[in-house]
Design a protein around this motif. Sequence first.
Motif, short mmCIF file in Angstrom:
data_model
loop_
_atom_site.label_atom_id
_atom_site.label_comp_id
_atom_site.label_asym_id
_atom_site.label_seq_id
_atom_site.Cartn_x
_atom_site.Cartn_y
_atom_site.Cartn_z
N TYR A 119 0.82 -1.21 0.00
CA TYR A 119 0.00 0.00 0.00
C TYR A 119 0.86 1.26 0.00
O TYR A 119 0.54 2.24 -0.68
CB TYR A 119 -0.96 0.04 1.20
CG TYR A 119 -1.64 1.38 1.29
CD1 TYR A 119 -2.63 1.73 0.38
CD2 TYR A 119 -1.25 2.33 2.23
CE1 TYR A 119 -3.23 2.99 0.41
CE2 TYR A 119 -1.83 3.58 2.28
CZ TYR A 119 -2.82 3.91 1.36
OH TYR A 119 -3.40 5.15 1.39
N GLU A 141 1.77 1.97 -3.47
CA GLU A 141 0.60 2.44 -4.21
C GLU A 141 0.28 3.89 -3.83
O GLU A 141 -0.03 4.71 -4.69
CB GLU A 141 -0.61 1.54 -3.93
CG GLU A 141 -0.55 0.20 -4.62
CD GLU A 141 -0.67 0.33 -6.13
OE1 GLU A 141 -1.79 0.53 -6.63
OE2 GLU A 141 0.37 0.26 -6.82
N TYR A 195 -0.10 7.16 -6.39
CA TYR A 195 -1.32 7.96 -6.53
C TYR A 195 -1.10 9.40 -6.08
O TYR A 195 -1.53 10.35 -6.73
CB TYR A 195 -2.46 7.32 -5.72
CG TYR A 195 -3.19 6.23 -6.45
CD1 TYR A 195 -4.41 6.47 -7.08
CD2 TYR A 195 -2.67 4.95 -6.53
CE1 TYR A 195 -5.09 5.46 -7.75
CE2 TYR A 195 -3.33 3.93 -7.20
CZ TYR A 195 -4.55 4.20 -7.81
OH TYR A 195 -5.21 3.20 -8.48
#
Length: 520
Positions: A215, A218, A222
Motif C-alpha cells: 500500500y 501504491e 497515486y
Amino acid sequence: MSFLSTAFSRQLLPVFLLSMGMTTLQAQTINVRLQPSPEAPVIDKHIYGHFAEHLGTCIYGGFYVGEKSTLVPHTEGVRNDVIEALKKLKIPNLRWPGGCFADTYHWKDGVGPKEKRPTIVNQWWGGVTEDNSFGTHDFLNLCERIGAEPYLAGNIGSGTVQELADWVQYVNFNGVSPMSKWRRENGRDKPWNVRYWGVGNEAWGCGGHMTPEYYANEYRKYATFMSDWGNSSKIFRIASGASSGDYKWTEVLMKNIPLNLLEGVALHHYAVVDWNKKGSSLEFNEEEYAANMRVTWQMEELVREHSKIMDKYDPKKKVALVVDEWGAWYDPLPGTNPGFLQQQNTMRDAMVAGITLNIFNNHADRVRMANLAQTINVLQAVILTDKEKLLLTPTYHVMEMYNVHQDAKLIPVDFKAPLFIRGKDSLPAVSISASVDKAGKTHISLVNMDPSKIHTVQLDLGKAMKSVSGRILQSASLKDHNSFEQPEKVKPRAFNDAKLKDKQLSLQLPAASVIVLELQ
C-alpha cells in the motif's frame, strides 16, 4: 435492570438503591487543575467531522430524497431539515462516498444528466442497486450549504491513477482542461477547491487486502499525480491508516512514504467488544456497558501509541493523525436489513462520544481531524429519519454542546480520575477537556460515565472568573433514547449547579452525564 440516575431526589436515592440490592451512592471528590500553556495546541475544528457513506439509508432516504420528492421539503433533493440540523451542529468537514464503498465507486458514473447515469450494485452494504443520482455535484453543493469542507475518499482499490487525477482536476481546476470543461458543461463554472482527499480506504481490508509495504508504494504513486492545480489551499492527502492497534501499519507508512507526499495518516477504531457478537444497541446490562466503555477508552492508548510512531519519523508533527472512522457499532436492529447497519442511539452512546472527543481534544497536537461514523441512520448516527420525520440523537447533542472547542486553544488539565469497576473492567469514571476560545471564554467538558455514582469536582481555574453557565445531557437510564414517538426524550438542559468563587469552581457531577461549562 435499568441504570440509575440523579433524576431521583437525593433523599430517595438511598432507599431506592437498597431496594435494588445496591449500596448507597458515595460521592468522591476530584481535584482538577487547569494548566494553561503558551505551548498548548489549538483544537482543530476538523476533529468534529462526520462521515456519509453510501450505506443503508445514510444517503438515499437520509440526506437525499430526490428532486421529485413531494413528501419532504428539500433543496435539489437534499432534505432541508438535515441541512438546518447540520448547520447548527457546525460540522467542519464531511467524508464521502465511503468507507468500503469508496473503492468500488467510479465518480464519472455520478456526474452528467441523471437519467443517463449507469446503476451500481452496492456489493458491500446490502447488495442494493443504486442509480447514481447522488453524485459529486450533489455532495459538494451540500457541503457548501452546510458550511462544511468536503473530504473525498478516492478509489484506489478498483480505480486507476488517471481516474483519481481526473477527479482532482474536475473539482479543483479553474483553467481550461478536459475535466474543467466537462464540469462546466454539467452546470458548475467555478471549482469547489476540495482540500481533503483520502487515498483509498482500509487498504488492509475491504480496500484491497494489501500489505502495508504494497500500500505504501501504491500511495506514493497515486499521491504523486494528485496535483493541487495552483490552489491557494494546498491539497491535503490522507493515507489509508491502521485498524485499531495495528502499529506495524503506521510504522511502515511513516517509514516508507516521503513526508512531502503525506499530510495525514488515518486510524479507524470502533467501540466494539466482540466483532462476532456486537450486542444490542438498546438492551444491555452493566457488565456489557463496562465492556463498551473499555473499548471506548482504548482510543486513548491508540492515539498515544500511534502518535509515538509518527513522532519518530515526523518530530515536528507536520503529518496529522486523522481518526476518520470512530464510534459505537452494535448488531443491526431486529427486522432491518443487516447490511444497512441501522442501530439506536442511547445515553450510552453519549458517553462514547463525550469520552472520545475529550481524548481527541487532549491530543490536539497530533489529532487534527476525525470523522464520526456515521451522520444519518447508520451506526452512531447524529440524525435518524423515517420518511418525513427526523430526530436528533444523544450523540448529536453531545457534539453540538462540544462545538465550542472548535479552533479554541487547549487548556491541559491535571487530575486523578476515580475508577468505575465492573467485573474485570477497572476504568476512569471521569473524562475532562478544556479550552479557551478567541473571545477569551473558557469551556470545560466533563463526562461521568459511572451510572450510579455522583462525583464532586473541585476545579482550580488558575485565574479569577466572573461568571459560569452550563448545559447538561442526562436521563433517567443509560438506555434512554429518542424515538419518533418521543423525539425529545433526551436533550440538553441548563446546568446551574456550578459554584464559582474567585479562582475556584465546584460542582456535583451527576451519574451518567455530560456537562459543558462556559466561564468568563
